[in-house]
Design an enzyme around this catalytic site. Structure first.
Site, PDB file in Angstrom:
ATOM      1  N   GLY A   1      32.658  34.547  44.252  1.00  0.00           N
ATOM      2  CA  GLY A   1      31.666  34.689  45.031  1.00  0.00           C
ATOM      3  C   GLY A   1      30.875  35.720  45.252  1.00  0.00           C
TER       4      GLY A   1
ATOM      5  N   GLY B   1      24.679  39.667  37.917  1.00  0.00           N
ATOM      6  CA  GLY B   1      25.653  39.529  36.709  1.00  0.00           C
ATOM      7  C   GLY B   1      26.122  38.252  36.757  1.00  0.00           C
ATOM      8  N   HIS B   2      26.750  37.642  37.632  1.00  0.00           N
ATOM      9  CA  HIS B   2      27.059  36.108  38.037  1.00  0.00           C
ATOM     10  C   HIS B   2      26.171  35.226  37.587  1.00  0.00           C
ATOM     11  CE1 HIS B   2      29.780  37.725  41.343  1.00  0.00           C
ATOM     12  NE2 HIS B   2      30.645  37.467  40.615  1.00  0.00           N
TER      13      HIS B   2
ATOM     14  N   GLN C   1      31.666  40.512  29.966  1.00  0.00           N
ATOM     15  CA  GLN C   1      31.951  41.577  29.535  1.00  0.00           C
ATOM     16  C   GLN C   1      32.556  42.698  30.426  1.00  0.00           C
ATOM     17  OE1 GLN C   1      33.324  42.008  26.342  1.00  0.00           O
ATOM     18  NE2 GLN C   1      33.688  44.365  26.409  1.00  0.00           N
ATOM     19  N   LYS C   2      32.232  42.553  31.567  1.00  0.00           N
ATOM     20  CA  LYS C   2      32.596  43.609  32.768  1.00  0.00           C
ATOM     21  C   LYS C   2      33.979  43.614  32.643  1.00  0.00           C
ATOM     22  CE  LYS C   2      32.048  43.449  37.049  1.00  0.00           C
ATOM     23  NZ  LYS C   2      33.489  44.243  37.731  1.00  0.00           N
TER      24      LYS C   2
ATOM     25  N   ARG D   1      31.989  44.323  44.476  1.00  0.00           N
ATOM     26  CA  ARG D   1      32.731  45.201  45.536  1.00  0.00           C
ATOM     27  C   ARG D   1      31.645  46.267  45.550  1.00  0.00           C
ATOM     28  NH1 ARG D   1      37.625  43.601  42.315  1.00  0.00           N
ATOM     29  NH2 ARG D   1      38.998  43.029  44.038  1.00  0.00           N
TER      30      ARG D   1
HETATM   31  P1  AMP Z   1      34.177  37.670  39.873  1.00  0.00           P
HETATM   32  O1  AMP Z   1      33.404  37.010  40.920  1.00  0.00           O
HETATM   33  O2  AMP Z   1      34.057  39.260  40.127  1.00  0.00           O
HETATM   34  O3  AMP Z   1      35.669  37.182  39.495  1.00  0.00           O
HETATM   35  O4  AMP Z   1      33.346  37.293  38.585  1.00  0.00           O
HETATM   36  C1  AMP Z   1      33.190  36.210  38.010  1.00  0.00           C
HETATM   37  C2  AMP Z   1      32.511  36.419  36.596  1.00  0.00           C
HETATM   38  O5  AMP Z   1      31.476  37.123  36.633  1.00  0.00           O
HETATM   39  C3  AMP Z   1      33.613  37.123  35.875  1.00  0.00           C
HETATM   40  O6  AMP Z   1      33.543  36.491  34.492  1.00  0.00           O
HETATM   41  C4  AMP Z   1      32.953  38.435  35.637  1.00  0.00           C
HETATM   42  O7  AMP Z   1      33.502  39.185  34.294  1.00  0.00           O
HETATM   43  C5  AMP Z   1      31.458  38.159  35.613  1.00  0.00           C
HETATM   44  N1  AMP Z   1      30.778  39.313  36.128  1.00  0.00           N
HETATM   45  C6  AMP Z   1      30.896  40.065  37.125  1.00  0.00           C
HETATM   46  N2  AMP Z   1      30.223  40.869  37.297  1.00  0.00           N
HETATM   47  C7  AMP Z   1      29.255  40.718  36.317  1.00  0.00           C
HETATM   48  C8  AMP Z   1      28.384  41.810  35.641  1.00  0.00           C
HETATM   49  N3  AMP Z   1      27.886  42.959  35.949  1.00  0.00           N
HETATM   50  N4  AMP Z   1      27.660  41.091  34.374  1.00  0.00           N
HETATM   51  C9  AMP Z   1      28.163  40.186  33.813  1.00  0.00           C
HETATM   52  N5  AMP Z   1      29.152  39.451  34.494  1.00  0.00           N
HETATM   53  C10 AMP Z   1      29.741  39.993  35.362  1.00  0.00           C
END
Ligand code: AMP
Length: 280
Positions: free
Chosen positions: A30, A35-36, A148-149, A187
C-alpha cells in the site's frame, strides 16, 4: 472495482464471477505510488482482470523495524488502484491472513535469502515467501507483477516458484523513478528535505558505475570500491551494502561477464533506500 477483506469472499468471487479469466496480480503493502501503478497498468494490458493486494505483512518485519509506522492510506490507495485498472482490491487485516493457530512458513534456504537485504533483515524473505505463497494459493494468478526495484525479492520469488512448481508467471517490471532519478518508494515520504536531496546519490552513483563498466572496467573489486567512494560523497548516506552479484543466483562474481546485478541499500537516518542496475 470491488474491495474485499475476507479470503473466502475473494475465493467465492473468483470462482463464480471470474471463471476462466486470465488473472494478473500485483502484491503491495500500500501507500501506492507511480511505481506500483506501473505494475497495475502492465497487468491490465496482459490479463482479463487485475487483482491488487494491500497488506502490510508483519512477518516480513523484524522487531524494531518500521511495521507500526509504515505509511497507510487505504482510501487514497483504493482511488489510485481503481483509476489504474484494478478490478479487485484485496485488503485483509492481519488476523485474516494469520488467524490464531497459524504456524506454517515457507522459507527459501541458501545464500539467495542470506545476503544483500537478508544480512541485516534475516527473517525478511521468510515473511515475503510465506505471504506470497498464501496469496498465490488464494488468487491462483496467471501472471504476477513485481518491481525490479526489489531485485533480490524478484530473484527469491522466481526461485520459490521454480522450486515449488507454483503455476504462475513472474513478470519483472522496470524501476519507476522520480524526475531526479530517485527510485519511487512508499518510504520516501520519511526523508527530510536535506536527505531527499542527497538521496539522488543512489541512482547517480549506479549510473556512473554503468558508464565505467561500459567503458571497459569489469573488475568487481574496482567497481565496488568506486561505488563506495561515490555513495560516500553524500554525508547523510549510511551504506548498508554494496553488492555486485550474478543476477539470477545472487552468487558472488569477480569479473562481470554475464547479466550482473549491482545492488545497494543505503540508510538515511531510519529510512532505508534500495536501488540497483543490471550490467549486461
Ligand atoms: P511494496 O508495496 O513496497 O511491497 O511494493 C510492491 C511492489 O511494487 C513490489 O513488487 C515492488 O518491487 C514494486 N515497486 C515498488 N517501488 C517500485 C518502483 N519504484 N518501480 C517499480 N516497481 C516498484
Amino acid at each position: 472495482m470491488e474491495i474485499i477483506n475476507k479470503v473466502h469472499e475473494l475465493k467465492n468471487i473468483l470462482t463464480y464471477k471470474y471463471t476462466n479469466k486470465k488473472i494478473g496480480f500485483v502484491a503491495t503493502m500500500g501507500y501506492l505510488h507511480e511505481g506500483h501503478l506501473s505494475l497495475i497498468r502492465q497487468a491490465k494490458i496482459e490479463n482479463d482482470i487485475v487483482i491488487v493486494s494491500i497488506f502490510v505483512n508483519p512477518t516480513q518485519f523484524s522487531p524494531g523495524e518500521d511495521f507500526e509506522k509504515y505509511p497507510r492510506d487505504i482510501k487514497r490507495d483504493s482511488q489510485l488502484a481503481k483509476t489504474s485498472g484494478a478490478n479487485i482490491l484485496f485488503c485483509p487485516d492481519t488476523t485474516e491472513m494469520y488467524p490464531v493457530g497459524s504456524s506454517t512458513y515457507v522459507e527459501i534456504e541458501g545464500i539467495i535469502t542470506k545476503k544483500l537485504c537478508g544480512k541485516s533483515r534475516p527473517s525478511h524473505f521468510k515473511g515475503v515467501t510465506t505471504i506470497l505463497t498464501m496469496l498465490f494459493n488464494i488468487i491462483k494468478p496467471d501472471n504476477a507483477y513485481f518491481g525490479q526495484k526489489d531485485a533480490q525479492q524478484c530473484a527469491v520469488i522466481k526461485k520459490m516458484v521454480r522450486d515449488l512448481f507454483i503455476d504462475v508467471n513472474i513478470q519483472v517490471c522496470p524501476i519507476y523513478r522520480e524526475i531526479d532519478g530517485l527510485a519511487m518508494s512508499s518510504r520516501n515520504i520519511f526523508l527530510n528535505e536535506e536527505e531527499r536531496c542527497q538521496a539522488t546519490v543512489l541512482n547517480l552513483s549506479l549510473k556512473e558505475i554503468e558508464r565505467l563498466y561500459l567503458s571497459g572496467e569489469k573488475d568487481v573489486i574496482i567497481l565496488k570500491s568506486e561505488l563506495n567512494r561515490l555513495l560516500s560523497s553524500a554525508p547523510l548516506a549510511n551504506i548498508d551494502y554494496i553488492e555486485i552479484v550474478d543476477n539470477e543466483t545472487l552468487e558472488d562474481i569477480s569479473i562481470v561477464n554475464s547479466p550482473t546485478l549491482v545492488a545497494i541499500a543505503v540508510n538515511f537516518r531510519n529510512t532505508r533506500l534500495l536501488d540497483n542496475i543490471i550490467l549486461k
